[in-house]
Design an enzyme around this catalytic site. Structure first.
Site, PDB file in Angstrom:
ATOM      1  N   LEU A   1       0.814  -1.215   0.000  1.00 49.38           N
ATOM      2  CA  LEU A   1       0.000   0.000   0.000  1.00 49.38           C
ATOM      3  C   LEU A   1       0.847   1.264   0.000  1.00 49.38           C
ATOM      4  O   LEU A   1       0.336   2.347  -0.291  1.00 49.38           O
ATOM      5  CB  LEU A   1      -0.929   0.019   1.223  1.00 49.38           C
TER       6      LEU A   1
ATOM      7  N   LYS B   1       3.538   1.774   2.697  1.00 49.29           N
ATOM      8  CA  LYS B   1       3.983   2.127   4.055  1.00 49.29           C
ATOM      9  C   LYS B   1       5.353   2.784   4.026  1.00 49.29           C
ATOM     10  O   LYS B   1       5.610   3.740   4.750  1.00 49.29           O
ATOM     11  CB  LYS B   1       4.047   0.883   4.951  1.00 49.29           C
TER      12      LYS B   1
ATOM     13  N   LEU C   1       6.800   4.499   1.646  1.00 51.07           N
ATOM     14  CA  LEU C   1       6.714   5.863   1.133  1.00 51.07           C
ATOM     15  C   LEU C   1       6.030   6.787   2.132  1.00 51.07           C
ATOM     16  O   LEU C   1       6.396   7.962   2.250  1.00 51.07           O
ATOM     17  CB  LEU C   1       5.970   5.868  -0.199  1.00 51.07           C
TER      18      LEU C   1
ATOM     19  N   ILE D   1       0.720 -13.847  11.010  1.00 49.02           N
ATOM     20  CA  ILE D   1       1.297 -14.477  12.198  1.00 49.02           C
ATOM     21  C   ILE D   1       2.745 -14.033  12.411  1.00 49.02           C
ATOM     22  O   ILE D   1       3.210 -13.897  13.541  1.00 49.02           O
ATOM     23  CB  ILE D   1       1.180 -16.019  12.102  1.00 49.02           C
ATOM     24  N   GLU D   2       3.460 -13.769  11.307  1.00 44.38           N
ATOM     25  CA  GLU D   2       4.874 -13.387  11.425  1.00 44.38           C
ATOM     26  C   GLU D   2       5.050 -12.032  12.105  1.00 44.38           C
ATOM     27  O   GLU D   2       6.097 -11.752  12.694  1.00 44.38           O
ATOM     28  CB  GLU D   2       5.523 -13.335  10.033  1.00 44.38           C
TER      29      GLU D   2
ATOM     30  N   THR E   1     -11.110  -1.269   6.243  1.00 36.28           N
ATOM     31  CA  THR E   1     -10.399  -0.448   7.224  1.00 36.28           C
ATOM     32  C   THR E   1     -10.899  -0.737   8.635  1.00 36.28           C
ATOM     33  O   THR E   1     -10.100  -0.863   9.579  1.00 36.28           O
ATOM     34  CB  THR E   1     -10.573   1.045   6.892  1.00 36.28           C
TER      35      THR E   1
ATOM     36  N   CYS F   1      27.490  -3.563 -12.773  1.00 39.51           N
ATOM     37  CA  CYS F   1      27.800  -4.830 -12.111  1.00 39.51           C
ATOM     38  C   CYS F   1      27.904  -5.948 -13.151  1.00 39.51           C
ATOM     39  O   CYS F   1      28.843  -5.967 -13.938  1.00 39.51           O
ATOM     40  CB  CYS F   1      26.769  -5.129 -11.028  1.00 39.51           C
TER      41      CYS F   1
ATOM     42  N   GLY G   1      26.365  -6.115 -15.782  1.00 39.04           N
ATOM     43  CA  GLY G   1      26.365  -5.424 -17.068  1.00 39.04           C
ATOM     44  C   GLY G   1      27.763  -5.081 -17.534  1.00 39.04           C
ATOM     45  O   GLY G   1      28.082  -5.189 -18.726  1.00 39.04           O
TER      46      GLY G   1
ATOM     47  N   HIS H   1      27.363  -0.020  -7.915  1.00 42.57           N
ATOM     48  CA  HIS H   1      25.944   0.295  -8.140  1.00 42.57           C
ATOM     49  C   HIS H   1      25.693   1.777  -7.851  1.00 42.57           C
ATOM     50  O   HIS H   1      25.313   2.146  -6.730  1.00 42.57           O
ATOM     51  CB  HIS H   1      25.057  -0.569  -7.240  1.00 42.57           C
TER      52      HIS H   1
ATOM     53  N   GLU I   1      23.277   3.606  -8.631  1.00 44.42           N
ATOM     54  CA  GLU I   1      21.864   3.931  -8.392  1.00 44.42           C
ATOM     55  C   GLU I   1      21.535   4.067  -6.915  1.00 44.42           C
ATOM     56  O   GLU I   1      20.569   4.746  -6.541  1.00 44.42           O
ATOM     57  CB  GLU I   1      20.950   2.882  -9.036  1.00 44.42           C
TER      58      GLU I   1
END
EC number: 6.3.4.2
Length: 538
Positions: A20, A22, A24, A152-153, A195, A383, A385, A510, A512
Site C-alpha cells: 500500500l 507504508k 513511502l 502471524i509473522e 479499514t 555490475c 552489465g 551500483h 543507483e
C-alpha cells in the site's frame, strides 16, 4: 526495557493488503518533519525469517538495497535515503531471522542463565533494543513494521511496539496505520469495511491507532470519514487520505496538504515553524513542464516485478529531471532477446544492462551489448552489465575463443571474469563484496570528466570480477580500464570504457544506490545527456 530517551517514536503499520505504500508514507513523514527542522531517522522491521533479503528472489522481494556499511536491506531503505538524505546503516533494518539468529547465539552462550527462552520477553526484548538503540540527538525515530496486521509473522513486532507505547506513554509515541479503502466500480462507491476490520485486528493486539492513512483513488466524504472515526475511535481530523499520485515525489506535499505532519506534531504537543517544501515544489514544477522524451532500453530478467530495479528507475528519473527531459523506459526481457530480435531497439536512445545473477538471459544481454557497441548507442553496464560487456568484447573484438565468466561456465577456455578468491566459500548469503569502497579514476578518462574527482566512493554488491590476466590483451584491442579499487597494478577493476565510441561505460559498483531527486547522480546525468545527444543526432 529502559524508558530513558528524549526521542519520540512514530510507528507505521499496514493493514488489509501489502504494497500500500507504508515505506513511502514513512519516508514522507520523515521528509516533512525534516523540512520543519527536526532531526530524524527511519528504521524498517521485516517479519520474514531470512536473516536479510540477500538470497531472496528479486521477483518475490524486489531489489536488495545496499547501505554504505555493506548491509543487504529492504528496498524501503532506499526510499528513506532518497526522501531525507539520511544515510541508513545495517542497524536500521532488522528481520525475524536476524532476531532469532542473535537470540540463539545468546542462548548458546548461556546469556539467559537457564531461563526458558520465549517470545515474550526474550524475542520482544531484542526487538525493543533494536528500536531504541542509537537515538541520541534524534527528535523523531520513524519505524515501519513490514507485512500486514493479522499476519502471524508480525505478532512479535506488534507486541514490541505495544510495549514501547505503554512504557514511553502517548507523549512519546504515535501509531500511524495505513489501510485500503477500495473503490467498487460496479457500485461507484468507496468501501470502509476493510479499514474497520484492519483496525479491529490492530486493537486486538493492544494497539489503538492515533492516525489512519487510507489508500484510495479519491478522498472520503465527510460522512464516510465520520463513520470510520466513530467505529475506529480515531478523530476525524486524523483520518487522512493517501491518494494515488503520478509521481511519488508528490507525496510529501500531498500529505502536508492533508495536515499529516501537523496532526503528528499536535499529538506530541510540539510547536514548530511551517515546513520549507520549496525543494519538493521545485522538483514537481520541473517534472510538470517537460516536453522532450528520451527512451532508455533496460535489458533484464526480473522485469515481471519492476521493484527489482527500484533504485535504478529512480536514479534515471532524477537524471532526466536534471536534464529537463521526460524518461521513457523500454523494458526488454533478456530471455526473449536474440540476434534476430534487434528491432526491439528501434527508436531507443540508449541501452542499459543492470546487475543480475545466473546465466539465464545472458545471451540476450550480450546481443544488446553488441548492438550498442556496433551502432554507437550510449551504453551503461552496471555490475553484471560491466562483466558482460567485457565478455562480449573478448569474444567479438579480441576474438578470444570461449571467453566467458566462471559464473556461467566454470570450465571455459578464457575466464575473463572469475570469482573473487577471498569469496570462495560454501555459504551464499552475505558472501559478496558489499558496501561503499573507494574507486580511483584515470585522469584522462570519460569517467573522470563525469565525476570531476580522482577518488570516488560507491557501493558494491558482487562476487565476480575481471580477470587481470587479460588486461593487456583487451587494452590492445581498444578496451580501457579507467577505474580501480586502489592504485596498485593488481587492483580490482571498477570501470571500463570503450575507445572509438561516444559513450560506452561499464561500472562494477551500483551508482543507483546514491542518487536522490535533489542530488542526481553524475553518472546517470551524463548517461541521460548522452541519450539526448544521440537522439538529436539521428
Amino acid at each position: 526495557m529502559s524508558n530513558q530517551t528524549s526521542s519520540r517514536f512514530i510507528f507505521v503499520t499496514g493493514g488489509v493488503v501489502s504494497s500500500l505504500g507504508k515505506g513511502l508514507a514513512a519516508a514522507s513523514i520523515g521528509a516533512l518533519l525534516q523540512a520543519r527542522g527536526f532531526k530524524i531517522c527511519l528504521r524498517k522491521l521485516d517479519p520474514y525469517l531470512n536473516i536479510d533479503p540477500g538470497t531472496m528472489s528479486p521477483i518475490q522481494h524486489g531489489e536488495v538495497f545496499v547501505t554504505d556499511d555493506g548491509a543487504e536491506t529492504d528496498l524501503d531503505l532506499g526510499h528513506y535515503e532518497r526522501f531525507t538524505g539520511v544515510k541508513t546503516t545495517k542497524n536500521d533494518n532488522i528481520t525475524t531471522g536476524k532476531v532469532y539468529h542473535n537470540l540463539l547465539k545468546k542462548e548458546r552462550r548461556g546469556d539467559y542463565l537457564g531461563q526458558t527462552v520465549q517470545i515474550i520477553p526474550h524475542v520482544t526484548d531484542l526487538i525493543n533494543s533494536f528500536i531504541l538503540h542509537n537515538t541520541e540527538g534524534l527528535d523523531f525515530v520513524i519505524c515501519e513494521i513490514g507485512g500486514t496486521v493479522g499476519d502471524i509473522e508480525s505478532q512479535p513486532f506488534l507486541e514490541s511496539i505495544r510495549q514501547i507505547g505503554y512504557k514511553l506513554s502517548k507523549n512519546n509515541t504515535i501509531f500511524v496505520h495505513l489501510t485500503l479503502v477500495p473503490y467498487i466500480d460496479a457500485a461507484m462507491e468507496l468501501k470502509t469495511k476493510p479499514t474497520q476490520h484492519s483496525v479491529k485486528e490492530l486493537s486486538a493486539v493492544g494497539i489503538q491507532p492515533d492516525i489512519i492513512l487510507y489508500r484510495s483513488k479519491i478522498p472520503l466524504s465527510k460522512e464516510q470519514r465520520d463513520k470510520i472515526a466513530n467505529l475506529c475511535n480515531v478523530s476525524p481530523t486524523n483520518i487522512i487520505p493517501a491518494l494515488d499520485v503520478k509521481n511519488i515525489y508528490e507525496l510529501p506535499i500531498s500529505y502536508h496538504n492533508y495536515n499529516l505532519d501537523t496532526q503528528i506534531l499536535k499529538h506530541f504537543n510540539v510547536n514548530s515553524p511551517d515546513p520549507n517544501l520549496s525543494k519538493w515544489e521545485n522538483i514537481l514544477n520541473i517534472s510538470h513542464t517537460l516536453t522532450k522524451t528520451v527512451t532508455v532500453a533496460i535489458i533484464g530478467k526480473y522485469i515481471k516485478l519492476l521493484d527489482a530495479y527500484k533504485s535504478l528507475i529512480e536514479a534515471l528519473e532524477h537524471a532526466s529531471i536534471h536534464n529537463r527531459v521526460k524518461l521513457s523506459i523500454r523494458w526488454i526481457d533478456s530471455r526473449s532477446l536474440d540476434s534476430n530480435g534487434i528491432n526491439a531497439f528501434d527508436n531507443v536512445d540508449s541501452i542499459l544492462i543492470p546487475g543480475g545473477f545466473g546465466d539465464d538471459g545472458v545471451k540476450g544481454k550480450i546481443t544488446a551489448i553488441t548492438h550498442a557497441r556496433l551502432n554507437k548507442i550510449p551504453f551503461l553496464g552496471i555490475c553484471m552489465g560491466m562483466q558482460l560487456a567485457i565478455v562480449e568484447f573478448a569474444n567479438n573484438v579480441a576474438h578470444l575463443e570461449d571467453a566467458n565468466s566462471t559464473e556461467f561456465n566454470l570450465y571455459c577456455k578464457n575466464p575473463v571474469i572469475h570469482q573473487l578468491p577471498e569469496l570462495q566459500q560454501n555459504f551464499l548469503g552475505g558472501s559478496m563484496k558489499l558496501g561503499s569502497c573507494p574507486c580511483y579514476l584515470d585522469a584522462n578518462s570519460k569517467i573522470f570528466s563525469i565525476y570531476q574527482q580522482s577518488v570516488i566512493n560507491e557501493r558494491r554488491r558482487h562476487r565476480y570480477t575481471f580477470n587481470l590476466q587479460y588486461k593487456d590483451l583487451l587494452e590492445q584491442h581498444g578496451l580501457t580500464f579507467t577505474g580501480k579499487a586502489n592504485n596498485t597494478d593488481d587492483s580490482l577493476i571498477e570501470v571500463i570504457e570503450l575507445n572509438n565510441h561516444p559513450w560506452f561505460i561499464g561500472v562494477q559498483f551500483h551508482p543507483e544506490f546514491k542518487s536522490s531527486p535533489f542530488h542526481s547522480h553524475p553518472l546517470f546525468i551524463s548517461f541521460i545527456k548522452a541519450s539526448l545527444s544521440y537522439q538529436e543526432a539521428k
